[in-house]
Design an enzyme around this catalytic site. Sequence first.
Site, PDB file in Angstrom:
ATOM      1  N   GLU A 161     -11.470  -1.269  -3.325  1.00  0.00           N
ATOM      2  CA  GLU A 161     -10.809  -0.497  -2.272  1.00  0.00           C
ATOM      3  C   GLU A 161      -9.707   0.365  -2.864  1.00  0.00           C
ATOM      4  OE1 GLU A 161      -9.536  -3.749   0.190  1.00  0.00           O
ATOM      5  OE2 GLU A 161      -7.568  -3.872  -0.763  1.00  0.00           O
TER       6      GLU A 161
ATOM      7  N   ASP B  61       0.825  -1.225   0.000  1.00  0.00           N
ATOM      8  CA  ASP B  61       0.000   0.000   0.000  1.00  0.00           C
ATOM      9  C   ASP B  61       0.857   1.271   0.000  1.00  0.00           C
ATOM     10  OD1 ASP B  61      -1.952  -1.945   0.405  1.00  0.00           O
ATOM     11  OD2 ASP B  61      -2.153  -1.498   2.545  1.00  0.00           O
TER      12      ASP B  61
END
Length: 514
Positions: free
Chosen positions: A256, A63
């Site tokens: 997401e 991420d």
Amino acid sequence: MNEYTDVMKNLFLPVFLIAGSLFAGCTSAVFTPTPSANPWDDNYLSVAKMEDYRQWGTYNVHDPSCRKLGDYYYMYSTDAIFGENRKEAKEKEVPLGYIQMRRSKDLVHWEFLGWAFPEIPEEAVRWVQTHAGGHGATNIWAPYIISYKDKYRLYYCVSAFGRKTSYIGLAESDSPEGPWTQVGCTVKTDDSTAMNAIDPSVIADEVTGKWWMHYGSFFGGLYCVELNPETGLPLKNGDLGHLVARRANYRKDNLEAPEIMYNPDLKQYYLFTSYDPLMTTYNVRVSRSDVAEGPFVDYSGKAVKDTTNNFPILTAPYRFENHPGWAGTAHCGVFSDGEGNYFMAHQGRLSPQNQLMVLHIRQLFFTPDGWPVVSPERYAGTAPRKFTEADLAGEWEIIRVQEPKYERQLEAGQILWGEGELKDGEWNLSTRISLLKDGTCKGEITDDDEWKIVQMNGNWSFLTEKHLLMVRLDKEEIKNLIIFAGHDWENETETILFTGLDSRGRSVWGKRIK
């Protein structure tokens, strides 16, 4: 070139700004791939122990959020570590904390700086554990970095897995390397809310000056809330924002990791999102809008909040020859070098086990009709250069990047325990084609309807000035494939690459091989 209107010419101009001065030198000799060692090994088991953290420059990256701040590119990422052992870290006095920090001057060689915080902020822990039955709040997820005036703002998430109980906080510092002062809560959610407060991405509208934060996950979709530029917190206290994107079966079909960016040449805002399970078929999609807060539309003009699956698809699990392949190629950060060149950073999970998390940075370009596409290979600092039609003649590996055909059973948008390896129908495998000197081509290609390899014949042409490749494969024509120089990681050579989209919004990747 007469087929291009003036509008298309003007629209394509940013591609050259983005692709760089693509083409600084030219040679009369016909190009062939030349040997060049990879900057690092993909398998990092030899440096996976807790005390090896100083060697995690491109390892244990998950991420990522990246931005050029001063002389360095700074990267912040989720504190996800292969083989994490907190007992061992404590015994060896390793400063294991939360939010990994790295920096680089060239996007190739990365220095691991350590962790941003010494602990998870108490307010975040209290919110999550109070609303999740004492569970969660064991690490920090998905940070996002942005600067404002003389301050650096670091947004971050604390959550309980599989729950909507989450907290997005904000910290500030006078330096990209900290120390960080906690400012407060941006958004917090629980089981009573429609949305989930994770994965923030923040942008300032170039026209209005308004600040917007995109966030969210498979729980209810992605949302956007207006922030106060002076504080970095919501303009209206308690505001959770408006819906931006969702999928129909959101409890199963994961959505997401929104990432918002602006292209000033095209005057468009681009919303990058991640589909499907992070361990396996994680893939990146993109949509666009005239304004930072949306609404956003996809390649076919469909609104991305209308529950359909959207395109373009930019990355997905792939495997070229001479390599075990990559899964989990999503949750991206998109950024600029400040000189008109764009890049995408994301994790890649080394197959077949899909446990080792390696940093992938790819050059990002824009097609003539204004859609972002990314390089088929990771960035290794290859010098830009010009190519001729003669340089392109030869053998190529190509990949058609498509959505997975295999239907899995998931929990909270993720794979079930023990199902972490890719199955047939989830891989995007390379095939070979030959671009012949007479303008014809032949070879194999993946049929994107039947998901099988078929023999094909066709022809190709090269628009030299625009560096665009056109390929006709039997009845299908793929236009505007962007040609550029890059590094072939699987064969350890410098070579020619291309990237672009087919007529359905699926990425097409290629690399010239010997």
